[in-house]
Scaffold this active site. Structure first.
Site, PDB file in Angstrom:
ATOM      1  N   ARG A 122       9.378  27.079 -25.063  1.00 65.27           N
ATOM      2  CA  ARG A 122       9.990  26.335 -23.947  1.00 65.27           C
ATOM      3  C   ARG A 122      11.291  26.977 -23.498  1.00 65.27           C
ATOM      4  O   ARG A 122      11.696  26.823 -22.362  1.00 65.27           O
ATOM      5  CB  ARG A 122      10.185  24.863 -24.353  1.00 65.27           C
ATOM      6  CG  ARG A 122      11.180  24.653 -25.455  1.00 65.27           C
ATOM      7  CD  ARG A 122      11.022  23.295 -26.121  1.00 65.27           C
ATOM      8  NE  ARG A 122       9.852  23.258 -27.001  1.00 65.27           N
ATOM      9  CZ  ARG A 122       9.446  22.185 -27.660  1.00 65.27           C
ATOM     10  NH1 ARG A 122      10.099  21.043 -27.537  1.00 65.27           N
ATOM     11  NH2 ARG A 122       8.378  22.233 -28.431  1.00 65.27           N
ATOM     12  N   LYS A 168       8.236  29.910 -40.087  1.00 62.02           N
ATOM     13  CA  LYS A 168       6.949  29.242 -40.321  1.00 62.02           C
ATOM     14  C   LYS A 168       6.466  29.531 -41.741  1.00 62.02           C
ATOM     15  O   LYS A 168       6.829  30.556 -42.321  1.00 62.02           O
ATOM     16  CB  LYS A 168       5.896  29.813 -39.351  1.00 62.02           C
ATOM     17  CG  LYS A 168       6.055  29.394 -37.900  1.00 62.02           C
ATOM     18  CD  LYS A 168       4.934  30.006 -37.065  1.00 62.02           C
ATOM     19  CE  LYS A 168       5.073  29.653 -35.591  1.00 62.02           C
ATOM     20  NZ  LYS A 168       4.900  28.220 -35.302  1.00 62.02           N
TER      21      LYS A 168
HETATM   22  N1  BES Z   1       3.591  29.133 -30.871  1.00 64.92           N
HETATM   23  C1  BES Z   1       3.831  27.859 -31.439  1.00 64.92           C
HETATM   24  C2  BES Z   1       2.764  26.851 -31.106  1.00 64.92           C
HETATM   25  C3  BES Z   1       1.374  27.106 -31.628  1.00 64.92           C
HETATM   26  C4  BES Z   1       0.917  26.416 -32.731  1.00 64.92           C
HETATM   27  C5  BES Z   1       0.524  27.963 -30.992  1.00 64.92           C
HETATM   28  C6  BES Z   1      -0.356  26.614 -33.201  1.00 64.92           C
HETATM   29  C7  BES Z   1      -0.748  28.164 -31.463  1.00 64.92           C
HETATM   30  C8  BES Z   1      -1.191  27.482 -32.565  1.00 64.92           C
HETATM   31  C9  BES Z   1       5.159  27.313 -30.933  1.00 64.92           C
HETATM   32  O1  BES Z   1       6.130  28.248 -30.655  1.00 64.92           O
HETATM   33  C10 BES Z   1       5.702  26.441 -32.011  1.00 64.92           C
HETATM   34  O2  BES Z   1       6.016  26.942 -33.049  1.00 64.92           O
HETATM   35  N2  BES Z   1       5.806  25.147 -31.737  1.00 64.92           N
HETATM   36  C11 BES Z   1       6.309  24.210 -32.674  1.00 64.92           C
HETATM   37  C12 BES Z   1       7.304  23.331 -31.976  1.00 64.92           C
HETATM   38  C13 BES Z   1       8.067  22.433 -32.897  1.00 64.92           C
HETATM   39  C14 BES Z   1       9.013  23.243 -33.761  1.00 64.92           C
HETATM   40  C15 BES Z   1       8.848  21.442 -32.069  1.00 64.92           C
HETATM   41  C16 BES Z   1       5.142  23.393 -33.202  1.00 64.92           C
HETATM   42  O3  BES Z   1       4.261  23.046 -32.406  1.00 64.92           O
HETATM   43  O4  BES Z   1       5.088  23.143 -34.390  1.00 64.92           O
HETATM   44 MN    MN Z   2       7.284  28.776 -32.340  1.00 59.89          MN
END
Ligand code: BES
Ligand code: MN
Ligand code: ZN
Length: 505
Positions: free
Chosen positions: A358, A284
């Site tokens: 997931r 990230k």
């Molecule tokens: N933990 C994150 C989702 C999240 C985003 C939680 C903002 C709280 C606040 C999750 O693991 C994630 O990174 N999801 C990605 C999925 C994508 C790579 C398909 C996302 O939502 O960007």
């Molecule tokens: Mn994630």
């Protein structure tokens, strides 16, 4: 915080502050225009002395009764209380437990900041039953008392010591409502404390230790498994995430099985317990990454719910499962393009290692089914996409069974938690099909909350299942008068109430 229940003359009570609710009885104009008549504020209590004391400030027009309007009177004549705090509850006709909960939270927060240690709340005369009102006040007070400034060295030690609830009515019924509300409020704050901890102090092992300690205290069975068992169970999706971290993962299984509970149904509560989500190799951006300590909020929610269930003792079997691990980049981490085989046997092509929630939930859901759960609910900070869709205002709910959804929605509405159903039809599943394996762990650019849900649905299979995406709601981005900035404890109250009634309907 001690909670007392009293049924006596409000004027006689010696307290640092008496809190009363002001409502507005003005009604919308009969001609249907949007403006309403001038506010007609009144103190919602049958207590004549309190009404007399507030009469001047109300007739001055300074107090209108609008939501959370706050007026503090010192040394109110004729009252033994040192202060009288009038808090607005809005239109009398619309007054609900949600408003009352906020009023109690706001009272706690404003009085706490003033150094007040004890106060008393006059339950308002309204359409709410005394028991419902008492419950709302106590829950609201626990919501308000939490602060996330744990590690500030000048943190105020002083807090509210005791709250007295003034209520007329059947004492034993009121006492029961207050006791239950305390269990719920304390469980809520237990969860919020877990979520608030930074990842160096809340590793999967620490989260498991908290679960074990809590379970021992309330009489739950709690098993914690490590990497060996995760591999033995063939949880390849969970392990794929866990393999990149030096912190050992934990599979936490809490079982509540009261004697006399029927063999079926069995409710399975599965929580995402990513104690820190860097994104892994698909790392990230660093801006805002610190917030990813709350990526275990779904797991912490289920741990808090299990605590409350163990103390409230419904006659139904409930199993809580938390898949806890960090999501880290390292020489051992999984990489985009890797194929993992989930516990169910399905193969998954890893497209983005940041879609890790997931993966751990896929195996958590499968394991819950293997343990005999007949109904499944998962909670997870799963997608940024749900925040795009619903903002911070609603939990995204997904379901593969309309009747199961409807009964949960009834409960969440009653609990006053905003949730909104989003679709999870087959078209979203098609977006996650891989050319080399059964599934991909992402579904492309659009509809990200629904493609994530469609992925999970594959692991719930035919079992009635609900998925709560709490990514936008588990963390309060700013403080409100009734709640601090930080972990919100969202979904917990709905889940507790749902579990209590589960199997009765
Ligand atoms: N933990 C994150 C989702 C999240 C985003 C939680 C903002 C709280 C606040 C999750 O693991 C994630 O990174 N999801 C990605 C999925 C994508 C790579 C398909 C996302 O939502 O960007
Ligand atoms: Mn994630
Ligand atoms: Zn995550």
């Amino acid at each position: 915080m001690k909670i007392n229940l009293l049924n006596s003359n409000a004027a006689e009570i010696e307290t640092e502050c008496l809190v009363a609710v002001v409502l507005d009885r003005a009604e919308a104009r009969a001609d249907g225009r949007r403006e309403t008549d001038k506010p007609q504020a009144y103190v919602a209590t049958g207590d004549k002395t309190v009404q007399e004391v507030a009469a001047d400030v109300i007739s001055s027009g300074e107090v209108t009764g609008k939501n959370l309007e706050s007026t503090l009177l010192h040394r109110p004549a004729k009252l033994k209380a040192k202060r009288l705090l009038l808090l607005g509850g809005g239109k009398a006709k619309k007054f609900s437990p949600v408003d009352l909960r906020k009023i109690a939270g706001a009272a706690v927060r404003s009085l706490k900041s003033k150094g007040v240690r004890n106060f008393a709340v006059l339950l308002p005369d309204s359409s709410l039953s005394a028991a419902d009102a008492a419950k709302a006040v106590v829950e609201g007070a626990f919501i308000g008392i939490f602060d996330s400034d744990t590690y500030k060295s000048d943190r105020k030690k002083q807090s509210i010591d005791s709250l007295t609830v003034f209520a007329k009515g059947d004492h034993s019924q009121l006492q029961k409502a207050v006791d239950e509300a305390r269990i719920i409020g304390e469980s809520l704050n237990f969860t919020r404390q877990l979520v608030n901890e930074p990842s160096n102090r809340m590793t999967p092992t620490v989260l498991a230790d908290h679960s074990k300690k809590m379970s021992q205290e309330v009489g739950l069975k709690c098993e914690v498994y490590g990497a060996d068992k995760i591999k033995e169970l063939k949880m390849g999706a969970f392990w794929g995430v866990a393999q990149g971290s030096d912190e050992p993962p934990a599979l936490i299984v809490m079982t509540y099985e009261p004697s006399g509970a029927p063999a079926k149904p069995v409710l399975g509560l599965v929580g995402k317990g990513i104690t820190f989500d860097t994104g892994g190799i698909s790392i990230k951006p660093s801006e805002g990454m610190e917030k990813m300590k709350y990526d275990m909020a779904g797991g912490a929610t289920m741990i808090g719910v299990m605590r409350a269930i163990a103390l409230l003792k419904p006659k139904v079997k409930v199993i809580g499962i938390v898949c806890a691990t960090e999501n880290m980049p390292s020489g051992k981490a999984q990489k985009p393009g890797d194929i993992q085989t989930a516990m169910s046997g399905k193969t998954i092509e890893i497209i983005n290692t940041d879609a890790e929630g997931r993966l751990v939930l896929a195996d958590g859901l499968c394991y819950a089914r293997q343990l005999g759960c007949t109904h499944l609910i998962d909670a997870a900070t799963l997608t940024g996409a749900v925040v795009v869709a619903l903002g911070y205002a609603n939990v995204g709910v997904f379901a593969n069974d309309d009747a199961f959804y409807e009964s949960f929605a009834k409960t969440s509405t009653k609990a006053g938690e905003n949730m909104w159903r989003l679709p999870v039809n087959d078209e979203y599943l098609d977006m996650t099909r891989s050319s080399i394996a059964d599934l991909m762990n992402t579904g492309g650019r659009w509809g990200g909350a629904s493609t994530a849900a469609a992925f999970l649905r594959e692991f719930a299979e035919e079992t009635p299942w609900l998925h709560l995406d709490i990514a936008g709601t588990a963390w309060m981005e700013e403080q409100k008068p009734w709640i601090a900035k930080g972990p919100s404890g969202v979904a917990l109250r709905s889940l507790i109430e749902f579990a209590r009634n589960f199997g009765n309907s």
